[in-house]
Design an enzyme around this catalytic site. Sequence first.
Site, PDB file in Angstrom:
ATOM      1  N   GLU A  65      -2.853  -1.970   6.818  1.00 24.83           N
ATOM      2  CA  GLU A  65      -3.695  -3.074   6.384  1.00 24.83           C
ATOM      3  C   GLU A  65      -5.129  -2.916   6.888  1.00 24.83           C
ATOM      4  O   GLU A  65      -5.384  -2.277   7.906  1.00 24.83           O
ATOM      5  CB  GLU A  65      -3.129  -4.399   6.887  1.00 24.83           C
ATOM      6  CG  GLU A  65      -1.815  -4.752   6.267  1.00 24.83           C
ATOM      7  CD  GLU A  65      -1.243  -6.053   6.783  1.00 24.83           C
ATOM      8  OE1 GLU A  65      -0.276  -6.522   6.164  1.00 24.83           O
ATOM      9  OE2 GLU A  65      -1.737  -6.608   7.798  1.00 24.83           O
ATOM     10  N   GLU A  76       4.532   2.904  -0.194  1.00 24.98           N
ATOM     11  CA  GLU A  76       4.956   3.768  -1.290  1.00 24.98           C
ATOM     12  C   GLU A  76       3.834   4.715  -1.702  1.00 24.98           C
ATOM     13  O   GLU A  76       4.070   5.893  -1.955  1.00 24.98           O
ATOM     14  CB  GLU A  76       5.382   2.931  -2.504  1.00 24.98           C
ATOM     15  CG  GLU A  76       6.512   1.969  -2.218  1.00 24.98           C
ATOM     16  CD  GLU A  76       6.055   0.588  -1.751  1.00 24.98           C
ATOM     17  OE1 GLU A  76       6.813  -0.370  -1.954  1.00 24.98           O
ATOM     18  OE2 GLU A  76       4.948   0.451  -1.180  1.00 24.98           O
TER      19      GLU A  76
END
Length: 157
Positions: A65, A76
Site C-alpha cells: 500500500e 496478484e
Amino acid sequence: MPLLEAVQVTMSGEKSNDAGDRDDRALIERAREIQSQAHVPYSEYAVGAAIETVDGEVFVGCNLENANFSNSLHAEEVAIAEAVKNGHGEFTRLAVSSDRRDGVTPCGMCRQTLAEFCDDDLRVICDEGEGEGEGVEPTEYALGELLPNTISEETLE
C-alpha cells in the site's frame, strides 16, 4: 509437472474436492507465507498470491500500500509481474489468500491484468481456511468466470 491435466476446473465458486487439493493447499500455503511481507499500514488487510507457470514454477506477491491509494500494488499483479519479468507467459493456477481467510478473490483490476497473460481457464483458488491448519475447503473459479467480457487486444481494434 503442471496439474492442469489432473484437475478439473470447477465453476461458479464450487468447492474443490479432487486429487489436486493437496497441491492446491501447497499453493495456498505459498500465498499465506508471503503475506508477512505485505506493507498494509492503511487497510491492515494483508493479501498474498502465488501463481504457477505451466512448467510448475511458482511466483509469489503481496500487496504494497501507498498513502496515495492509486499507487498501491496488489498481490496478484506483483506475483504475475515477477513471473513475466522472469520470462514466463503461460500459467495454470493462482492461489489468493488474505490474513482473514475470507475467500478473497482478485479485484477487477487484477482480473484484467491476469486476463492479459492468462487463459480464461486459469484456475483461481481462494483461501477460506481458518488459521494455519486444516480449515474449510478453498473455493475455485475459472478466470473467465470472474471476468467474462475482458478487454482484450481484439476489443481494441
